[in-house]
Write a protein that holds these residues in place. Structure first.
Motif, PDB file in Angstrom:
ATOM      1  N   LYS A 431      55.053 -52.581 110.342  1.00  0.00           N
ATOM      2  CA  LYS A 431      55.280 -51.549 109.250  1.00  0.00           C
ATOM      3  C   LYS A 431      54.195 -51.610 108.107  1.00  0.00           C
ATOM      4  CE  LYS A 431      58.603 -49.779 106.038  1.00  0.00           C
ATOM      5  NZ  LYS A 431      60.089 -50.135 105.530  1.00  0.00           N
ATOM      6  N   GLU A 432      53.867 -53.001 107.881  1.00  0.00           N
ATOM      7  CA  GLU A 432      52.738 -53.231 106.644  1.00  0.00           C
ATOM      8  C   GLU A 432      51.394 -52.934 107.401  1.00  0.00           C
ATOM      9  OE1 GLU A 432      53.514 -57.177 105.989  1.00  0.00           O
ATOM     10  OE2 GLU A 432      55.419 -57.225 104.984  1.00  0.00           O
ATOM     11  N   HIS A 437      47.101 -48.913 106.846  1.00  0.00           N
ATOM     12  CA  HIS A 437      46.294 -48.073 107.830  1.00  0.00           C
ATOM     13  C   HIS A 437      46.176 -46.733 106.916  1.00  0.00           C
ATOM     14  CE1 HIS A 437      44.083 -45.828 110.614  1.00  0.00           C
ATOM     15  NE2 HIS A 437      44.993 -44.953 110.678  1.00  0.00           N
ATOM     16  N   LEU A 438      47.484 -46.345 106.644  1.00  0.00           N
ATOM     17  CA  LEU A 438      47.710 -44.994 106.000  1.00  0.00           C
ATOM     18  C   LEU A 438      47.157 -45.021 104.370  1.00  0.00           C
ATOM     19  CD1 LEU A 438      51.340 -44.107 106.894  1.00  0.00           C
ATOM     20  CD2 LEU A 438      49.122 -43.000 107.937  1.00  0.00           C
ATOM     21  N   MET A 439      47.300 -46.020 103.827  1.00  0.00           N
ATOM     22  CA  MET A 439      46.760 -46.140 102.445  1.00  0.00           C
ATOM     23  C   MET A 439      45.099 -46.323 102.492  1.00  0.00           C
ATOM     24  SD  MET A 439      49.050 -49.203 100.642  1.00  0.00           S
ATOM     25  CE  MET A 439      48.211 -49.065  99.238  1.00  0.00           C
ATOM     26  N   THR A 440      44.665 -46.696 103.435  1.00  0.00           N
ATOM     27  CA  THR A 440      43.163 -46.754 103.596  1.00  0.00           C
ATOM     28  C   THR A 440      42.534 -45.412 104.127  1.00  0.00           C
ATOM     29  OG1 THR A 440      43.213 -48.990 104.224  1.00  0.00           O
ATOM     30  CG2 THR A 440      41.183 -47.808 104.637  1.00  0.00           C
ATOM     31  N   GLN A 441      43.137 -44.637 104.863  1.00  0.00           N
ATOM     32  CA  GLN A 441      42.949 -43.468 105.178  1.00  0.00           C
ATOM     33  C   GLN A 441      43.067 -42.336 104.222  1.00  0.00           C
ATOM     34  OE1 GLN A 441      45.240 -42.014 108.746  1.00  0.00           O
ATOM     35  NE2 GLN A 441      43.732 -40.439 109.144  1.00  0.00           N
ATOM     36  N   ALA A 442      44.299 -42.510 103.384  1.00  0.00           N
ATOM     37  CA  ALA A 442      44.390 -41.540 102.169  1.00  0.00           C
ATOM     38  C   ALA A 442      43.289 -41.894 101.154  1.00  0.00           C
ATOM     39  CB  ALA A 442      45.726 -41.920 101.417  1.00  0.00           C
ATOM     40  N   LYS A 443      42.754 -43.061 100.914  1.00  0.00           N
ATOM     41  CA  LYS A 443      41.805 -43.270 100.032  1.00  0.00           C
ATOM     42  C   LYS A 443      40.481 -42.762 100.417  1.00  0.00           C
ATOM     43  CE  LYS A 443      39.683 -47.323  97.435  1.00  0.00           C
ATOM     44  NZ  LYS A 443      40.011 -48.799  97.047  1.00  0.00           N
ATOM     45  N   SER A 444      40.310 -42.710 101.729  1.00  0.00           N
ATOM     46  CA  SER A 444      38.909 -42.000 102.166  1.00  0.00           C
ATOM     47  C   SER A 444      38.977 -40.708 102.026  1.00  0.00           C
ATOM     48  CB  SER A 444      38.844 -42.427 103.515  1.00  0.00           C
ATOM     49  OG  SER A 444      39.704 -41.709 104.390  1.00  0.00           O
ATOM     50  N   PHE A 445      40.026 -39.976 101.779  1.00  0.00           N
ATOM     51  CA  PHE A 445      40.135 -38.611 101.474  1.00  0.00           C
ATOM     52  C   PHE A 445      40.224 -38.316 100.022  1.00  0.00           C
ATOM     53  CE2 PHE A 445      41.357 -38.672 105.938  1.00  0.00           C
ATOM     54  CZ  PHE A 445      40.338 -37.382 106.442  1.00  0.00           C
ATOM     55  N   GLY A 446      40.218 -39.114  99.349  1.00  0.00           N
ATOM     56  CA  GLY A 446      40.350 -39.115  97.729  1.00  0.00           C
ATOM     57  C   GLY A 446      41.898 -39.066  97.311  1.00  0.00           C
ATOM     58  N   PHE A 447      42.701 -39.435  97.906  1.00  0.00           N
ATOM     59  CA  PHE A 447      44.069 -39.390  97.780  1.00  0.00           C
ATOM     60  C   PHE A 447      44.799 -41.080  97.623  1.00  0.00           C
ATOM     61  CE2 PHE A 447      43.450 -35.589 100.011  1.00  0.00           C
ATOM     62  CZ  PHE A 447      44.087 -34.666  99.112  1.00  0.00           C
TER      63      PHE A 447
END
Length: 454
Positions: A431-432, A437-447
């Motif tokens: 889960k961690e 991974h989701l946080m990194t992906q969101a950051k790459s889109f500016g979120f």
């Protein structure tokens, strides 16, 4: 006036390292059931290809001829079991013998004969293009023979269990519907009583073990049938043959334990005392506890790995052993087993990732160990169920077998102990990892991910 050509500075040492492996004293053998065709380098004898029979005297003559021709290394194709006597003879005579895969020595289509085959093997071996298959040491080969003999006896024994069940079914004695195993304690007691002449269902049901799920009344119902003489005769013979095979299996297991005990101990320590009694997975059928024995031979407690039980570890100890030096890295080991993804790439594109099909008993052992984790509460069990939900059962077994094989290799090479994290710890860690991974992906889109207020 023609220019004088410059002398080349070429020598063997200037070649790349993989091209220097040239076996000038190499021979190639095409194995057959009745004859063997042998090819040696040109000029070593009047003829470079000779035919030899399969009798022991012919094999001795073959080895003598190879010595006369100055041959030091031999390559042969793995054909059935016909190669074994010649392989063992040449190995005992001091030759370097390589057993090669038939797919690696496939000749050009349209030119197929025994003479051409042995010459082709000799040519490939001369240029160092053949890799020898893994073969365990002689001590492990002996252990492997005992285990394979036990496997054959077990298969034959199971056939007679089916004969017992058939005879009972023909008399409409539905014993298999009320007991999980007709060769268990309850089943064998009832069958022995029937063969002794007892026909009363209630008296037969008194042989029920206290741990049997069904009641005596239910078992008595299943034992009302038509006791015909011919079916009782077939049942008697099936029981006799089953018990004969069980006795032979016990003899095999005694020989297996003795052979394992002959191997040198890697540690003088003993397992730490446990409050738990010896579990069924730590014993073989004869009741011998092999956990302490394998701990001394391997130096690590392999039983701590989920899925690895006594029968599985004995199979692995005979097929691959406890010395992992034949495989340079853990990737070589998993690739040899055929439990890692394939690499079929062309034009920079991945065409296929299917694993290789390996008729390997070690691979089968790891796969069986992986299948036992389907409902376990271990970290491997959680991994198995995660892969199964995403890719299916077959892929889950392969992926889990790959993990168990890596654990097996690591324990033996590093000498460490396996630490079980548990299902909850694995799921929390996964889960961690997903959240990161989701946080990194969101950051790459500016979120930015923000926890929901509950």
């Amino acid at each position: 006036m023609a220019k004088r050509s410059k002398k080349s500075n070429f020598n063997v040492q200037s070649l790349p390292e993989h091209l220097r492996h040239i076996n000038l004293n190499a021979a190639g053998i095409d194995i057959g059931s009745e004859r063997h065709m042998v090819a040696v380098p040109e000029g070593r004898d009047e003829v470079s290809v000779r035919e030899f029979g399969a009798f022991t005297a012919d094999l001795q003559a073959l080895a003598n001829w190879l010595e006369q021709c100055g041959v030091t290394t031999v390559a042969m194709e793995a054909t059935g079991v016909y190669w074994i006597p010649l392989f063992e003879l040449l190995d005992s005579r001091g030759f370097e013998v390589k057993l090669v895969d038939a797919r690696h020595v496939k000749n050009v289509s349209g030119r197929k004969s025994d003479v051409l085959d042995c010459q082709w093997i000799q040519q490939l071996h001369t240029y160092g293009l053949l890799a020898g298959a893994f073969r365990p040491t002689d001590e492990l080969c002996v252990l492997r023979s005992y285990l394979r003999q036990r496997e054959m006896l077990s298969q034959s024994s199971s056939m007679h269990i089916q004969h017992m069940q058939k005879a009972l079914q023909q008399m409409n004695l539905l014993l298999h519907n009320v007991v999980s195993d007709i060769t268990g304690v309850t089943g064998m007691k009832i069958i022995k009583a029937i063969l002794a002449g007892e026909r009363d269902p209630r008296r037969l049901a008194r042989n029920r073990h206290k741990r049997c799920h069904n009641t005596s009344a239910t078992i008595a119902k299943s034992l009302v049938g038509n006791y015909r003489a011919e079916h009782l005769f077939a049942l008697q013979q099936a029981v006799d043959l089953y018990e004969t095979y069980q006795a032979k299996i016990a003899d095999c297991e005694e020989a297996i334990v003795k052979q394992v005990d002959k191997q040198p101990d890697l540690t003088a320590d003993s397992l730490p005392p446990s409050e738990k009694p010896i579990q069924a997975r730590e014993r073989i059928r004869s009741g011998v506890d092999v956990r302490e024995l394998l701990f001394k031979k391997s130096g690590v407690d392999l039983f701590a790995t989920p899925g690895l039980a006594a029968d599985t570890l004995l199979t692995l100890s005979s097929e691959v052993g406890f010395d992992m030096s034949p495989w340079k890295t853990i990737k070589h080991f998993t690739s040899w087993l055929g439990v890692c993804p394939g690499t079929k790439i062309s034009g920079g594109k991945v065409l296929d990732k299917k694993t290789k099909r390996r008729p390997n008993r070690a691979t089968q052992a790891f796969r069986m160990a992986a299948a036992t984790q389907a409902r376990s509460k271990t970290a491997l069990g959680a991994f198995y169920r995660r892969i199964k939900s995403r890719a299916g059962g077959k892929q889950a077994i392969t992926a889990t077998a790959h993990k168990i094989a890596r654990i097996y290799y690591t324990l033996l090479t590093k000498g460490t102990s396996y630490v079980e994290l548990g299902q909850e710890a694995y799921e929390q860690k996964y889960k961690e990892r997903r959240l990161h991974h989701l946080m990194t992906q969101a950051k790459s889109f500016g979120f930015q991910l923000v926890p929901c207020a509950t």
